[in-house]
Scaffold this active site. Structure first.
Site, PDB file in Angstrom:
ATOM      1  N   CYS A   1       7.211 -57.894  53.759  1.00  0.00           N
ATOM      2  CA  CYS A   1       7.812 -58.965  53.124  1.00  0.00           C
ATOM      3  C   CYS A   1       9.129 -59.011  53.473  1.00  0.00           C
ATOM      4  CB  CYS A   1       7.649 -59.295  51.743  1.00  0.00           C
ATOM      5  SG  CYS A   1       8.782 -60.343  50.933  1.00  0.00           S
TER       6      CYS A   1
ATOM      7  N   SER B   1       2.868 -22.961  41.018  1.00  0.00           N
ATOM      8  CA  SER B   1       1.693 -23.380  41.495  1.00  0.00           C
ATOM      9  C   SER B   1       1.201 -22.488  42.457  1.00  0.00           C
ATOM     10  CB  SER B   1       2.137 -24.903  42.107  1.00  0.00           C
ATOM     11  OG  SER B   1       3.047 -24.503  43.146  1.00  0.00           O
ATOM     12  N   LEU B   2      -0.059 -23.096  42.800  1.00  0.00           N
ATOM     13  CA  LEU B   2      -0.759 -22.192  43.731  1.00  0.00           C
ATOM     14  C   LEU B   2      -0.905 -22.727  45.243  1.00  0.00           C
ATOM     15  CD1 LEU B   2      -3.872 -21.255  41.468  1.00  0.00           C
ATOM     16  CD2 LEU B   2      -1.970 -19.776  42.090  1.00  0.00           C
TER      17      LEU B   2
ATOM     18  N   CYS C   1       5.488 -63.975  47.346  1.00  0.00           N
ATOM     19  CA  CYS C   1       6.681 -64.866  47.560  1.00  0.00           C
ATOM     20  C   CYS C   1       6.704 -66.054  48.526  1.00  0.00           C
ATOM     21  CB  CYS C   1       7.902 -64.232  47.547  1.00  0.00           C
ATOM     22  SG  CYS C   1       8.311 -63.464  49.198  1.00  0.00           S
TER      23      CYS C   1
ATOM     24  N   ASP D   1      -9.813 -28.379  36.284  1.00  0.00           N
ATOM     25  CA  ASP D   1      -9.031 -29.723  36.627  1.00  0.00           C
ATOM     26  C   ASP D   1      -8.349 -30.347  35.570  1.00  0.00           C
ATOM     27  OD1 ASP D   1      -8.379 -31.742  38.141  1.00  0.00           O
ATOM     28  OD2 ASP D   1     -10.024 -32.547  38.686  1.00  0.00           O
TER      29      ASP D   1
ATOM     30  N   TYR E   1     -17.789 -26.873   8.033  1.00  0.00           N
ATOM     31  CA  TYR E   1     -16.409 -26.831   8.435  1.00  0.00           C
ATOM     32  C   TYR E   1     -15.494 -28.071   7.594  1.00  0.00           C
ATOM     33  CZ  TYR E   1     -11.959 -26.592  10.999  1.00  0.00           C
ATOM     34  OH  TYR E   1     -10.537 -26.255  11.299  1.00  0.00           O
TER      35      TYR E   1
ATOM     36  N   GLU F   1     -11.959 -16.969  39.389  1.00  0.00           N
ATOM     37  CA  GLU F   1     -12.415 -17.893  38.054  1.00  0.00           C
ATOM     38  C   GLU F   1     -12.238 -19.210  38.863  1.00  0.00           C
ATOM     39  OE1 GLU F   1      -9.130 -18.350  35.195  1.00  0.00           O
ATOM     40  OE2 GLU F   1      -8.026 -17.166  36.715  1.00  0.00           O
TER      41      GLU F   1
ATOM     42  N   ARG G   1       3.844 -28.398  32.098  1.00  0.00           N
ATOM     43  CA  ARG G   1       4.642 -27.795  33.392  1.00  0.00           C
ATOM     44  C   ARG G   1       5.791 -28.490  33.689  1.00  0.00           C
ATOM     45  NH1 ARG G   1       4.378 -27.967  38.643  1.00  0.00           N
ATOM     46  NH2 ARG G   1       4.562 -25.914  39.879  1.00  0.00           N
TER      47      ARG G   1
ATOM     48  N   LYS H   1     -11.246 -23.158  39.167  1.00  0.00           N
ATOM     49  CA  LYS H   1      -9.868 -23.756  39.120  1.00  0.00           C
ATOM     50  C   LYS H   1     -10.085 -25.146  38.036  1.00  0.00           C
ATOM     51  CE  LYS H   1      -5.773 -25.017  41.494  1.00  0.00           C
ATOM     52  NZ  LYS H   1      -5.541 -26.080  40.254  1.00  0.00           N
TER      53      LYS H   1
ATOM     54  N   LYS I   1      -9.848 -24.915  47.564  1.00  0.00           N
ATOM     55  CA  LYS I   1     -10.588 -26.248  46.825  1.00  0.00           C
ATOM     56  C   LYS I   1     -11.672 -26.613  47.381  1.00  0.00           C
ATOM     57  CE  LYS I   1      -6.670 -27.413  44.525  1.00  0.00           C
ATOM     58  NZ  LYS I   1      -5.832 -28.522  45.099  1.00  0.00           N
TER      59      LYS I   1
ATOM     60  N   CYS J   1       4.360 -63.367  52.775  1.00  0.00           N
ATOM     61  CA  CYS J   1       4.164 -62.332  51.798  1.00  0.00           C
ATOM     62  C   CYS J   1       3.115 -63.178  50.603  1.00  0.00           C
ATOM     63  CB  CYS J   1       5.253 -62.011  50.924  1.00  0.00           C
ATOM     64  SG  CYS J   1       5.328 -61.185  49.499  1.00  0.00           S
TER      65      CYS J   1
ATOM     66  N   CYS K   1      11.636 -62.060  46.527  1.00  0.00           N
ATOM     67  CA  CYS K   1      10.158 -61.624  46.240  1.00  0.00           C
ATOM     68  C   CYS K   1      10.140 -60.807  44.771  1.00  0.00           C
ATOM     69  CB  CYS K   1       9.678 -60.702  47.267  1.00  0.00           C
ATOM     70  SG  CYS K   1       8.093 -60.329  47.048  1.00  0.00           S
TER      71      CYS K   1
ATOM     72  N   TYR L   1      -5.338 -19.002  31.600  1.00  0.00           N
ATOM     73  CA  TYR L   1      -5.328 -17.910  32.701  1.00  0.00           C
ATOM     74  C   TYR L   1      -4.306 -16.947  33.061  1.00  0.00           C
ATOM     75  CZ  TYR L   1      -2.959 -22.060  34.687  1.00  0.00           C
ATOM     76  OH  TYR L   1      -2.062 -23.145  34.928  1.00  0.00           O
TER      77      TYR L   1
ATOM     78  N   LYS M   1      -7.266 -14.177  42.826  1.00  0.00           N
ATOM     79  CA  LYS M   1      -5.838 -13.502  42.444  1.00  0.00           C
ATOM     80  C   LYS M   1      -6.139 -11.885  42.811  1.00  0.00           C
ATOM     81  CE  LYS M   1      -3.254 -15.939  38.986  1.00  0.00           C
ATOM     82  NZ  LYS M   1      -2.855 -16.143  37.686  1.00  0.00           N
TER      83      LYS M   1
HETATM   84  O1  JCF Z   1      -7.069 -23.252  36.956  1.00  0.00           O
HETATM   85  C1  JCF Z   1      -6.812 -22.064  36.909  1.00  0.00           C
HETATM   86  N1  JCF Z   1      -7.999 -21.501  36.783  1.00  0.00           N
HETATM   87  C2  JCF Z   1      -5.664 -21.320  37.407  1.00  0.00           C
HETATM   88  C3  JCF Z   1      -4.494 -22.243  37.754  1.00  0.00           C
HETATM   89  C4  JCF Z   1      -5.379 -20.020  37.173  1.00  0.00           C
HETATM   90  C5  JCF Z   1      -4.242 -19.464  37.808  1.00  0.00           C
HETATM   91  O2  JCF Z   1      -4.178 -18.193  37.632  1.00  0.00           O
HETATM   92  C6  JCF Z   1      -3.400 -20.346  37.855  1.00  0.00           C
HETATM   93  C7  JCF Z   1      -3.536 -21.686  37.858  1.00  0.00           C
HETATM   94  C8  JCF Z   1      -2.390 -22.499  38.224  1.00  0.00           C
HETATM   95  C9  JCF Z   1      -0.939 -22.040  38.498  1.00  0.00           C
HETATM   96  N2  JCF Z   1      -2.165 -19.790  38.435  1.00  0.00           N
HETATM   97  C10 JCF Z   1      -0.996 -20.411  38.717  1.00  0.00           C
HETATM   98  C11 JCF Z   1       0.279 -19.838  38.833  1.00  0.00           C
END
Ligand code: JCF
Length: 711
Positions: free
Chosen positions: A434, A82-83, A419, A119, A36, A115, A138, A117, A315, A416, A440, A227, A291
């Site tokens: 304090c 967000s979820l 101070c 991190d 490459y 799928e 975001r 999630k 989670k 404290c 302080c 995603y 989903k």
């Molecule tokens: O981490 C993920 N796989 C994932 C995160 C998938 C999703 O469809 C998401 C998400 C975070 C927010 N959808 C939203 C609205």
């Protein structure tokens, strides 16, 4: 682009794109890294000969120039959501049940796209006519930061969609992350160079993406996994989530592993399977995402606040580990709260080495029965601050056994540690504080900003950057020192010209004349907001009278009066008037603590000596009474708690709007809370609202309520 060199250049670009795709998307490289690099160097040579042939989507253009002034704000064409979260099987079953009910399908099981999630960090990539033109974080979901130059360096992100008929517009949503192996290699290299070590892949990815120099980002082995999508034009959106992910993969987007499952039982089975495979995955995950697969059904289900109703993040439970509690130290927050922090023997938990953890407050330590020297259980949940869960007293060495001499009880300090001022715990509060708010060092910045703000002493130009420098250069220790600054000294600060220095000196001088209410508010006494400051000013009339007040006696008088009036009320007699109406026992106690600290009194004396001239107080205005049915009373009887950063207004502004509409604003979430208004980086209050099942709304929801609607 023509001739032999032109042809070769086109060939090299196609070949290099293909190799990146094989490596990052298909996870199946056919050539070595050296190969490459060789092709890449050849490309650079041709482009050096023919700079007119360089296009923005050439592999050579991944490292461009740094943005001149940090990252610009980008408004997402469609908000980044967000979820909703689930932490138990029951919550997943309830999610599935709700979906079946709302779709009216009864018992018929629903198909879900599932799928891991990831991190990492959520970002949005904007492709116009198939070319990558902009990438953003975001942010608060509406507006993020423009990190295009940095995202260009991420080789997993295609600069061009692999299609002959690209959509006019496509926003691809996904997560930037680091693979575990890359993270470890990167940390080893950082360490060898004597540079900063990152605590976990997520932090490392976040730090890498926010580098101001794209060349620095380019050295970090960032990945991307898609995603979903945001806005699109000229794109035939597939009818299912799984179809959408396939379409993104066909465009050359890296998409993680995914499958579909039918019914809640299969969701839970997937959760268990992935949990078992978690450690062997190349990247860190903190749960799984479910989903509803059919897009039509997704649309029918719609959204709540900031999250789609058709999706759920399930989670993994928090991770725990055992270690030794070496010591308990005290941290002083910027508002003076003394927080006990556990010093731990380093332990690996939840993907990170933890050596500090919060102990919250004195009561928590007592409740958990912790002794310094104990073996303890430490927990880390996602990116939440690690905490000590409990001690393991069964491991305590007995008298005469080694380690016994290290066991000792923790005692909250009476002073404290920063101070030396008195520390005090107010009735009904968990935290010790304090009391040296004006002296302080831990609270200095906060105190100065509070003192100078518009609603207090109104010192125009005394912003955060200036205050930070005044403190760093040891020019100001307390608000009284402000009045000793001269224009020459100020002109030596960064971002300070001679003119602005002169203006600031004038603003400080002008602030010398002020009302007693503003002065009292500016002192930053706990629980003494503008309203209370006005009542105190009206009741006492002068600083001298307040300094001379006998707070303990006032507290007694208050108690007597309350008792007396309770008696009179029961008998239907006329009530004895309360000259301190609105000043409750907590406030009196806060005043007693504040004025009981000699060094606060000294600062006040210095302020007066520096020429601060307080105007005699005006009588307090009568409270406004909001009539029933008044347009202003739309929120009457409802209590709001604000948390996090709202996108379009400050918390004070939001509180002002709520109060103006007859609502009440409270600082803590309880069963009596009507709504929690959550912004970005909302913390424990949001969690508590969820635990108590209190409706959570965002800024838009609040505005809708104020406009007379319901969320
Ligand atoms: O981490 C993920 N796989 C994932 C995160 C998938 C999703 O469809 C998401 C998400 C975070 C927010 N959808 C939203 C609205």
């Amino acid at each position: 682009m023509s001739g032999r060199a032109g042809e070769r250049l086109a060939q090299l670009r196609a070949e290099l794109d293909r190799l990146s795709h094989e490596y990052y998307v298909l996870d199946a490289p056919t050539r070595s890294d050296e190969e490459y690099d060789r092709l890449f160097r050849e490309l650079l040579e041709i482009e050096a000969e023919h700079p007119e042939w360089v296009t923005p989507d050439s592999p050579s253009q991944r490292v461009g120039a740094a943005p001149a002034a940090g990252f610009a704000a980008v408004r997402h064409a469609e908000p980044m959501l967000s979820l909703g979260n689930a932490f138990s099987d029951e919550e997943v079953l309830a999610f599935d049940r709700r979906i079946r009910e709302q779709l009216g399908g009864g018992e018929k099981p629903v198909r879900y796209s599932v799928e891991p999630k990831y991190d990492g960090l959520a970002i949005s990539l904007r492709y116009e006519a198939g070319r990558f033109v902009q990438g953003a974080t975001r942010g608060d979901g509406q507006t993020g930061e423009d990190v295009t130059s940095n995202l260009r360096t991420v080789r997993a992100i295609p600069l061009r969609l692999r299609t002959d008929e690209p959509p006019e517009l496509l926003e691809v949503r996904g997560e930037v992350l680091l693979y575990k192996s890359d993270f470890e290699r990167m940390n080893a290299e950082q360490s060898a160079r004597g540079e900063k070590i990152f605590v976990n892949p997520r932090n490392a990815a976040a730090g890498s993406l926010r580098q101001l120099d794209p060349a620095a980002t380019a050295r970090r082995p960032l990945r991307f996994l898609a995603y979903g999508i945001g806005a699109s034009r000229g794109f035939d959106v597939p009818p299912t989530q799984s179809g959408l992910l396939d379409a993104l993969a066909a465009f050359g987007m890296p998409v993680g592993e995914r499958e579909t499952r039918v019914g809640a039982t299969e969701l839970l089975a997937y959760f268990a399977e992935l949990g078992a495979r978690r450690v062997s995955l190349p990247y860190e995950i903190d749960g799984v995402v479910y989903k509803v697969d059919e897009r039509r059904d997704q649309q029918r289900l719609g959204f709540v606040a900031r999250a789609p109703r058709f999706a759920l993040a399930h989670k993994f439970p928090a991770q725990e580990a055992e270690t030794e509690l070496l010591d308990i130290e005290i941290q002083v927050g910027r508002t003076g709260a003394l927080t006990p922090v556990a010093r731990l023997a380093p332990v690996f938990v939840g993907g990170t080495t933890v050596s500090n953890a919060t102990l919250h407050n004195e009561d928590e330590i007592r409740r958990k029965g912790l002794l310094i020297g104990d073996r303890v259980v430490v927990r880390r949940a996602g990116d939440v601050i690690p905490e000590v869960v409990r001690s393991l007293p069964e491991h305590r060495p007995a008298e005469g056994e080694p380690g016994h001499e290290r066991l000792r009880e923790f005692r909250m300090p009476q002073h404290c540690p920063v101070c030396g001022s008195q520390a005090a715990r107010e009735p009904g509060e968990a935290a010790w504080r304090c009391q040296g708010g004006l002296v302080c060092a831990a609270q200095r910045k906060q105190a100065l900003l509070h003192f100078g703000q518009r609603r207090a002493m109104d010192i125009d130009g005394l912003g955060e950057k200036i205050v930070e420098q005044l403190i760093a250069r040891d020019l100001v220790h307390s608000p009284a020192d402000l009045y000793r600054l001269d224009a020459d000294t100020l002109a030596g600060l960064e971002r300070m010209g001679e003119k602005s220095a002169a203006r600031l000196v004038a603003a400080i001088a002008a602030s010398r004349t002020c009302s007693l209410a503003r002065f009292l508010f500016g002192l930053g006494i706990r629980h003494v907001g503008e309203e209370i400051a006005r009542i105190l000013a009206a009741a006492f009339g002068s600083v001298e009278a307040i300094m001379a007040a006998d707070w303990a006696a006032l507290q007694e008088e208050k108690t007597r009066l309350q008792k007396e009036n309770t008696r009179r009320r029961a008998k239907g007699e006329l009530l004895e008037p309360d000259p301190f109406e609105g000043i409750g026992p907590e406030i009196i106690s806060a005043l007693q603590n504040f004025f009981g600290e000699a060094r606060n009194r000294e600062v006040i004396a210095e302020l007066l000596a520096a020429g601060v001239a307080i105007e005699p107080a005006a009588p307090a205005p009568a409270p406004t009474i909001v009539a029933d049915g008044d347009a202003r009373a739309t929120l009457a009887g409802r209590t709001f708690v604000l948390t996090g950063t709202l996108p379009g207004m400050s918390r004070e502004e939001a509180a002002g709007l709520i109060r103006a509409a007859g609502g009440t604003v409270s600082g803590s979430v309880s069963a009596r809370t009507s709504y929690v208004v959550a912004g970005e980086a909302a913390g424990s209050k949001l969690a508590r609202a969820q635990a108590l099942d209190i409706p959570v709304i965002d800024e838009a929801g609040l505005l809708a309520l104020l406009a007379g609607g319901e969320t």
